[in-house]
Design an enzyme around this catalytic site. Structure first.
Site, PDB file in Angstrom:
ATOM      1  CG  HIS A  55      -0.313   0.257   2.411  1.00  0.00           C
ATOM      2  ND1 HIS A  55       0.080  -0.794   3.309  1.00  0.00           N
ATOM      3  CD2 HIS A  55      -0.086   1.335   3.297  1.00  0.00           C
ATOM      4  CE1 HIS A  55       0.435  -0.298   4.409  1.00  0.00           C
ATOM      5  NE2 HIS A  55       0.438   1.112   4.367  1.00  0.00           N
ATOM      6  CG  ASP A  85       0.181  -4.104   2.947  1.00  0.00           C
ATOM      7  OD1 ASP A  85       0.182  -3.600   1.815  1.00  0.00           O
ATOM      8  OD2 ASP A  85       0.283  -3.476   3.975  1.00  0.00           O
ATOM      9  CB  SER A 161       3.445   1.501   6.306  1.00  0.00           C
ATOM     10  OG  SER A 161       2.210   1.602   7.052  1.00  0.00           O
TER      11      SER A 161
END
Length: 308
Positions: A55, A85, A161
């Site tokens: 993402h 992911d 992230s």
């Protein structure tokens, strides 16, 4: 412990992990048609391959990676897999030495972990905590779930992230992926399955998966049926996509799936785990409970498309 030593044992572990891992962690600046974004990535091979969250680089073909020593390099997105992911990047120039990959299968609840990344644009940030739980499931935008997610109380913030979740030995055991609430962070594990995904993304740029076209809910089976098949639960079909492999195999709403390709089925995740590349276009046997009887049907899963 030597009282002259300013570091206690906990601090010594965290500082050692930070010193060994931070040079391999980059801040990512991402530009897409929707605007600019940021995240983290880590070097995982000596030939310039980096790992991040899918993402983080959604909609991007390239990004700029900046390391702790101030050097920057352009990186190309060579593969993304939204269902795990994970995304793989390749640097256009030399990068620092890779972080050592560990195995999340050996983690234990309560174990010390260290999160390294670039939260809120603050490059080279380090937080520490413990493994709060294991085996969590994280829903994705695609409607599927990521299995075996690591839950930690190491502070994570936007920008973390794609960064590293390391164990006390400085080995990467997870990829920080989500902030689920105050004191609650989630990381995709580094294990045998995700190593295979990373290798496939590096080699082919995408991961092929199979698709049946059913949705369902876990239900409790009648005692006599549970004893017969050796499982207390099954997956009741709540919907079948038109013209899907399940539809063509005459699977009906209300059927209770109890096995697929010789494996017990108790949840949608059970089926998802079996829908790997090997299952594409291969006839597999599915056993369902229908109208008071066990019925064997044969279904040919197709390749899942538009998943990247």
């Amino acid at each position: 412990m030597d009282e002259a030593d300013p570091l206690d044992a906990y601090s010594a572990v965290v500082t050692r992990v930070a010193a060994s891992v931070l040079p391999s962690v980059a801040s990512l600046a991402v530009r897409t048609s929707r605007g600019e974004g940021a995240g983290s990535a880590s070097v995982i091979s000596t030939d310039g391959v980096l790992l991040t969250s899918a993402h983080v680089v959604s909609g991007a073909r390239s990004a700029e990676a900046t390391f702790a020593d101030g050097t920057s390099v352009m990186v190309d997105v060579i593969g993304r897999d939204v269902l795990s992911d994970l995304a793989v990047l390749r640097a256009r120039a030399a990068v620092p030495a890779p972080v050592e990959l560990g195995d999340a299968a050996g983690l234990r609840v309560g174990q010390l972990v260290v999160a390294l990344g670039n939260p809120m644009g603050l490059a080279g940030s380090v937080t520490a905590g413990i493994v709060s739980n294991l085996g969590r499931s994280l829903p994705t935008a695609s409607g599927r779930v990521i299995d075996e997610v690591i839950q930690t109380d190491a502070a994570l913030n936007p920008g973390n992230s794609g960064g590293v979740l390391a164990d006390g030995a400085g080995r990467m055991v997870g990829v920080n992926t989500a902030v689920a609430g105050i004191g609650l962070g989630l990381a995709v594990p580094i294990n045998r399955a995700t190593r295979d995904i990373i290798a496939t993304l590096t080699r082919a740029g995408r991961v092929r998966r199979a698709w049946l076209g059913i949705v369902g809910t876990r239900v409790q089976l009648a005692p006599e049926l549970a004893a017969r098949i050796g499982s207390p639960t099954g997956l009741q079909v709540a919907g079948v996509a038109p013209d899907s492999p399940a539809d063509l195999a005459d699977i009906h709403r209300g059927d209770i799936v109890v096995s697929l390709d010789g494996n017990d089925v108790v949840t949608s995740t059970s089926i998802q785990r079996l829908m790997v590349e090997d299952a594409i276009d291969r006839q597999v046997e599915m056993t369902v409970w229908r109208n008071g009887a066990l019925v064997d049907v044969f279904v040919v899963p197709r390749e899942l498309v538009d998943a990247s």
